[in-house]
Enzyme design. Structure first.
Site, PDB file in Angstrom:
ATOM      1  N   LYS A 116      39.272  49.953  33.603  1.00 59.97           N
ATOM      2  CA  LYS A 116      40.409  49.110  33.972  1.00 59.97           C
ATOM      3  C   LYS A 116      41.535  49.368  32.984  1.00 59.97           C
ATOM      4  O   LYS A 116      41.365  49.220  31.773  1.00 59.97           O
ATOM      5  CB  LYS A 116      40.016  47.632  33.959  1.00 59.97           C
ATOM      6  CG  LYS A 116      41.191  46.704  34.289  1.00 59.97           C
ATOM      7  CD  LYS A 116      40.736  45.297  34.607  1.00 59.97           C
ATOM      8  CE  LYS A 116      41.928  44.394  34.920  1.00 59.97           C
ATOM      9  NZ  LYS A 116      41.519  43.032  35.295  1.00 59.97           N
ATOM     10  N   ASP A 221      42.097  31.923  37.270  1.00 58.00           N
ATOM     11  CA  ASP A 221      42.511  32.718  38.428  1.00 58.00           C
ATOM     12  C   ASP A 221      41.283  32.928  39.316  1.00 58.00           C
ATOM     13  O   ASP A 221      40.995  34.034  39.765  1.00 58.00           O
ATOM     14  CB  ASP A 221      43.075  34.057  37.950  1.00 58.00           C
ATOM     15  CG  ASP A 221      43.981  34.723  38.982  1.00 58.00           C
ATOM     16  OD1 ASP A 221      44.308  34.074  39.999  1.00 58.00           O
ATOM     17  OD2 ASP A 221      44.346  35.889  38.778  1.00 58.00           O
TER      18      ASP A 221
HETATM   19  P1  ADP Z   1      43.603  42.866  38.653  1.00 55.68           P
HETATM   20  O1  ADP Z   1      43.871  42.319  37.293  1.00 55.68           O
HETATM   21  O2  ADP Z   1      44.520  43.944  39.015  1.00 55.68           O
HETATM   22  O3  ADP Z   1      43.487  41.787  39.688  1.00 55.68           O
HETATM   23  P2  ADP Z   1      40.701  43.123  38.803  1.00 55.68           P
HETATM   24  O4  ADP Z   1      39.936  43.159  37.520  1.00 55.68           O
HETATM   25  O5  ADP Z   1      40.684  41.840  39.565  1.00 55.68           O
HETATM   26  O6  ADP Z   1      42.205  43.623  38.544  1.00 55.68           O
HETATM   27  O7  ADP Z   1      40.169  44.311  39.727  1.00 55.68           O
HETATM   28  C1  ADP Z   1      40.793  44.657  40.953  1.00 55.68           C
HETATM   29  C2  ADP Z   1      39.769  45.073  41.985  1.00 55.68           C
HETATM   30  O8  ADP Z   1      38.997  46.182  41.504  1.00 55.68           O
HETATM   31  C3  ADP Z   1      38.743  43.986  42.299  1.00 55.68           C
HETATM   32  O9  ADP Z   1      39.182  43.140  43.328  1.00 55.68           O
HETATM   33  C4  ADP Z   1      37.519  44.793  42.699  1.00 55.68           C
HETATM   34  O10 ADP Z   1      37.604  45.171  44.032  1.00 55.68           O
HETATM   35  C5  ADP Z   1      37.635  46.044  41.836  1.00 55.68           C
HETATM   36  N1  ADP Z   1      36.828  45.908  40.601  1.00 55.68           N
HETATM   37  C6  ADP Z   1      37.272  45.525  39.384  1.00 55.68           C
HETATM   38  N2  ADP Z   1      36.288  45.512  38.460  1.00 55.68           N
HETATM   39  C7  ADP Z   1      35.173  45.909  39.101  1.00 55.68           C
HETATM   40  C8  ADP Z   1      33.795  46.117  38.690  1.00 55.68           C
HETATM   41  N3  ADP Z   1      33.384  45.917  37.421  1.00 55.68           N
HETATM   42  N4  ADP Z   1      32.912  46.549  39.631  1.00 55.68           N
HETATM   43  C9  ADP Z   1      33.323  46.754  40.910  1.00 55.68           C
HETATM   44  N5  ADP Z   1      34.589  46.574  41.354  1.00 55.68           N
HETATM   45  C10 ADP Z   1      35.507  46.167  40.476  1.00 55.68           C
END
Ligand code: ADP
Ligand code: MG
Length: 372
Positions: A116, A221
């Site tokens: 991320k 959130d």
């Molecule tokens: P943002 O801060 O942009 O909202 P998120 O951490 O919510 O980022 O991640 C965005 C999307 O990426 C999530 O809705 C999910 O679909 C996918 N995602 C994020 N982290 C994971 C993870 N550890 N495993 C699987 N999918 C993930």
């Protein structure tokens, strides 16, 4: 490109990063001095790094210099992950958030993880810039600093939550504005049109909100995008951008908002409504201090305040934002940008944190059933 970059190029790129701690535009001479290459060496390399969009050249009235781009910052973080053997290769992008990019990555043994990348400041840093007093001396590193804070925050929370048995991805590594975590094999709740037992999921989610609060935390959130649901129906919580302590002055408001989010979603999506839902004053008896643990793990109160200020200003600035005006940190008054078309790719990229032991804590884990 990352694979083929040599040690000298990384040395110069690192010099630009180090220089940007005190300079919004790092003077070419300072880069040379920090990199310590033989005469002229860093000049040539800076040119190459600019062509690769890892730095961008800026000419202002006083001096010539360079600024690290998001691309350059990404490379430095990835290089660190590679060195620590947390990442070997990068795969598909699986998500683009407002303030993050999500990729699948793998280590040398082909174990897959999630990378991320926090990208704060890709929306309207200009509006925020005027009142960034709380950043004090760090004004110069805005997007870099804020994105790094967000990543440190997420990593710290994830670590403490994971260590305390909460259903969150296992945090693996953190460098700069990036973190590596466990890849959860699940879909976001938002994509799930039918659930076998909405009542059970609803109740599990409400229990999670209450349990978090009993440990001193509010997600902030808690919505269908930040809840992944496994095939067996178990939820996994991700994304901790606005996590706050239950001692926060607006704790009750944040708590209620998280609860309301779930109620609304279940009503609309699954036509499921329950009279039962947790109430901050009634259901939350704080038993643990995870917020204090997080603070002890490196994400200090001061960091938390800085991020909160940023978030607040971002919310305020949304109202008077000029449409389509997406900006990285950019002081257009004092500088004349001599970027080439390639450099503007930086701008277009810009567009574009507790299974406690039920035996030992019966009151806490006696899950209240919020099912109707
Ligand atoms: P943002 O801060 O942009 O909202 P998120 O951490 O919510 O980022 O991640 C965005 C999307 O990426 C999530 O809705 C999910 O679909 C996918 N995602 C994020 N982290 C994971 C993870 N550890 N495993 C699987 N999918 C993930
Ligand atoms: Mg999210």
């Amino acid at each position: 490109m990352l694979r083929y970059m040599n040690a000298e190029e990384f040395r110069v790129l690192t010099a630009v990063e180090m220089g940007s701690k005190n300079h919004e535009v790092v003077p070419t001479s300072l880069v040379a001095q920090i990199a310590g290459l033989r005469h002229g060496g860093s000049h040539k390399i800076l040119g190459e790094l600019a062509r690769k969009n890892l730095v961008s050249r800026v000419k202002n009235a006083k001096y010539d210099g360079y600024r690290l781009t998001y691309g350059g910052y990404d490379y430095l973080a990835l290089k660190t992950f590679v060195k620590r053997n947390s990442v070997y290769c990068v795969g598909n992008q699986i998500g683009v958030g407002k303030e993050s990019d999500i990729y699948i990555v793998a280590d040398e043994n082909e174990n897959q993880y999630v990378l991320k990348i926090h990208r704060l400041g890709r929306i309207s840093f200009r509006a925020i810039k005027s009142k960034r007093d709380y950043l004090q001396h760090r004004k110069s590193a805005s997007w870099m600093y804020m994105s790094r804070l967000a990543a440190i925050k997420e990593f710290s929370f994830m670590k403490v939550l994971h260590e305390n048995g909460f259903p969150v991805p296992e945090p693996i590594d953190n460098s700069r504005h990036c973190l590596i975590m466990e890849l959860i094999d699940a879909y976001p709740l938002q994509q799930i049109t039918k659930v076998k037992d909405p009542g059970k999921l609803y109740s599990d989610l409400m229990d999670l909100i209450v349990k978090l609060a009993q440990y001193g935390l509010i997600h902030g959130d808690f919505n269908e995008f930040n809840i992944l649901v496994k095939e067996n129906g178990d939820p996994v919580l991700i994304d901790f951008p606005q996590m706050v302590s239950t001692s926060h002055p607006n704790a009750e408001w944040y708590f209620n908002r998280d609860v309301e989010c779930i109620r609304t979603f279940f009503r609309k999506r699954y036509n499921y409504e329950s009279m039962l839902f947790p109430k901050f004053k009634l259901d939350v008896n704080r038993e643990f201090d995870l917020d204090v643990q997080v603070s002890a793990s490196g994400f200090t109160k001061q960091y938390q305040q800085e991020l909160e200020m940023y978030q607040k200003e971002l919310d305020e600035s949304k109202d008077d934002e000029v449409d389509g005006e997406l900006n990285s940190d950019h002081d257009e008054n004092s500088e004349e940008d001599v970027s080439t078309a390639e450099d503007s790719a930086d701008l277009s990229t810009s567009e574009n944190e507790l299974n406690s032991d039920s035996e030992s804590n019966p009151e806490i884990l006696n899950n209240r059933d919020y099912k109707a």
